[in-house]
Write an enzyme that holds these catalytic residues in place. Sequence first.
Site, PDB file in Angstrom:
ATOM      1  N   LYS A  27       0.946  -1.131  -0.105  1.00  0.00           N
ATOM      2  CA  LYS A  27      -0.024  -0.174  -0.141  1.00  0.00           C
ATOM      3  C   LYS A  27       0.769   1.356   0.071  1.00  0.00           C
ATOM      4  O   LYS A  27       0.631   2.139  -0.691  1.00  0.00           O
ATOM      5  CB  LYS A  27      -0.957  -0.082   1.184  1.00  0.00           C
ATOM      6  CG  LYS A  27      -1.804  -1.313   1.227  1.00  0.00           C
ATOM      7  CD  LYS A  27      -3.058  -1.126   2.333  1.00  0.00           C
ATOM      8  CE  LYS A  27      -2.379  -0.883   3.788  1.00  0.00           C
ATOM      9  NZ  LYS A  27      -1.720  -2.356   4.259  1.00  0.00           N
ATOM     10  N   ARG A  32      -9.414   0.739   9.778  1.00  0.00           N
ATOM     11  CA  ARG A  32      -8.853  -0.473  10.037  1.00  0.00           C
ATOM     12  C   ARG A  32     -10.159  -1.225  10.778  1.00  0.00           C
ATOM     13  O   ARG A  32      -9.682  -2.441  11.063  1.00  0.00           O
ATOM     14  CB  ARG A  32      -7.788  -0.327  10.998  1.00  0.00           C
ATOM     15  CG  ARG A  32      -6.597  -1.159  10.202  1.00  0.00           C
ATOM     16  CD  ARG A  32      -5.303  -0.721  10.847  1.00  0.00           C
ATOM     17  NE  ARG A  32      -4.155  -1.471  10.808  1.00  0.00           N
ATOM     18  CZ  ARG A  32      -3.105  -0.909  10.283  1.00  0.00           C
ATOM     19  NH1 ARG A  32      -3.118   0.129   9.760  1.00  0.00           N
ATOM     20  NH2 ARG A  32      -2.039  -1.509  10.481  1.00  0.00           N
ATOM     21  N   ARG A  88      11.973  -7.326   5.727  1.00  0.00           N
ATOM     22  CA  ARG A  88      12.098  -5.962   5.475  1.00  0.00           C
ATOM     23  C   ARG A  88      13.088  -5.397   6.615  1.00  0.00           C
ATOM     24  O   ARG A  88      13.322  -5.754   7.755  1.00  0.00           O
ATOM     25  CB  ARG A  88      10.796  -5.273   5.652  1.00  0.00           C
ATOM     26  CG  ARG A  88      10.677  -3.974   5.443  1.00  0.00           C
ATOM     27  CD  ARG A  88       9.118  -3.528   5.071  1.00  0.00           C
ATOM     28  NE  ARG A  88       8.449  -3.516   6.282  1.00  0.00           N
ATOM     29  CZ  ARG A  88       7.314  -2.766   6.185  1.00  0.00           C
ATOM     30  NH1 ARG A  88       6.721  -2.498   5.120  1.00  0.00           N
ATOM     31  NH2 ARG A  88       6.502  -2.933   7.191  1.00  0.00           N
ATOM     32  N   ARG A 142      12.045  -3.701  11.943  1.00  0.00           N
ATOM     33  CA  ARG A 142      10.834  -3.040  13.048  1.00  0.00           C
ATOM     34  C   ARG A 142      10.389  -3.927  13.841  1.00  0.00           C
ATOM     35  O   ARG A 142      10.206  -5.205  13.557  1.00  0.00           O
ATOM     36  CB  ARG A 142       9.664  -2.708  11.921  1.00  0.00           C
ATOM     37  CG  ARG A 142       9.845  -0.986  11.655  1.00  0.00           C
ATOM     38  CD  ARG A 142       8.779  -0.735  10.654  1.00  0.00           C
ATOM     39  NE  ARG A 142       7.390  -1.158  10.758  1.00  0.00           N
ATOM     40  CZ  ARG A 142       6.421  -0.993   9.801  1.00  0.00           C
ATOM     41  NH1 ARG A 142       6.623  -0.089   8.675  1.00  0.00           N
ATOM     42  NH2 ARG A 142       5.156  -1.388  10.099  1.00  0.00           N
ATOM     43  N   ARG A 161      -0.309  -9.590  13.466  1.00  0.00           N
ATOM     44  CA  ARG A 161      -0.836  -8.514  12.613  1.00  0.00           C
ATOM     45  C   ARG A 161      -1.816  -9.193  11.538  1.00  0.00           C
ATOM     46  O   ARG A 161      -2.826  -8.302  11.357  1.00  0.00           O
ATOM     47  CB  ARG A 161       0.222  -7.599  11.856  1.00  0.00           C
ATOM     48  CG  ARG A 161       0.897  -6.749  13.066  1.00  0.00           C
ATOM     49  CD  ARG A 161       2.300  -6.384  12.370  1.00  0.00           C
ATOM     50  NE  ARG A 161       2.036  -5.291  11.366  1.00  0.00           N
ATOM     51  CZ  ARG A 161       2.831  -4.684  10.665  1.00  0.00           C
ATOM     52  NH1 ARG A 161       4.294  -5.429  10.758  1.00  0.00           N
ATOM     53  NH2 ARG A 161       2.419  -3.782   9.688  1.00  0.00           N
TER      54      ARG A 161
END
Length: 237
Positions: free
Chosen positions: A29, A104, A143, A176, A187
Amino acid sequence: MSATARGATAKKTVSELNLILLGPPGAGKGTQAERLQDDFHLPYIATGDILRSAVREGTQLGRQAKEYMDKGELMPDEVIVGVVLERIASDEARDGFLLDGFPRTAEQGRALDSALVDVGRRLTAALLIDVPDDEVVRRLSGRRVSVKSGRVYHVEFDPPKHEGRCDVDGSRLVQREDDKPETVRHRLEVYHRMTEPLIKHYEDKGILRRFDGARSATEVHDHIRATIATLRLEDEL
Ligand code: AMP
């Protein structure tokens, strides 16, 4: 409503591009948002980015957000709704906006709908970028982020020239907290349970548009751009 009033409302919404990006974490996104910002010059309102910068700055919002974010949990609706509605009402978002990471939950969706209705605006489209869970885990757990520049790398798809170091300023690359595999899985579970019901909500309103996020970023971008061009044409007819 009189014909004149109807005309005025229609005229106002035609030029506005009020978009939301939906999809699991890691669907791309943010990447699409960067490109769409360039295409349409829309203010980009990404709740994850807003919260991360509040954490860095150590504001009250940041202190509140950190605990939820590190665990992959959602912030309470009323806090995040306040943050987003303030941005949407600002001058900057007068001609449209691009929302990423909000709404959300069904409650956030309702709050957004009613705030827009109150000021005679509406959403142009909900752009859903879909990616299977396995692919999300692969993308997010690889990532790495530069501690200084914030530039994002991927150990497999977009590695830095020197392992663990940012190409731009040589600073350290870190993972992260919420990109750790067990947090990514949590998540995803939160996404399926809390956010996915919004897909049906926007489908029922007739504004949902789906994109295959397993395709390349360029293909997804071309598809989204073409869809928005069509929506604009339909609006003008
Ligand atoms: P993101 O970068 O969009 O994946 O967001 C990172 C984290 O920020 C999420 O896991 C949540 O803890 C928090 N967050 C971002 N947007 C929202 C939202 N709309 N509602 C609640 N929490 C959010």
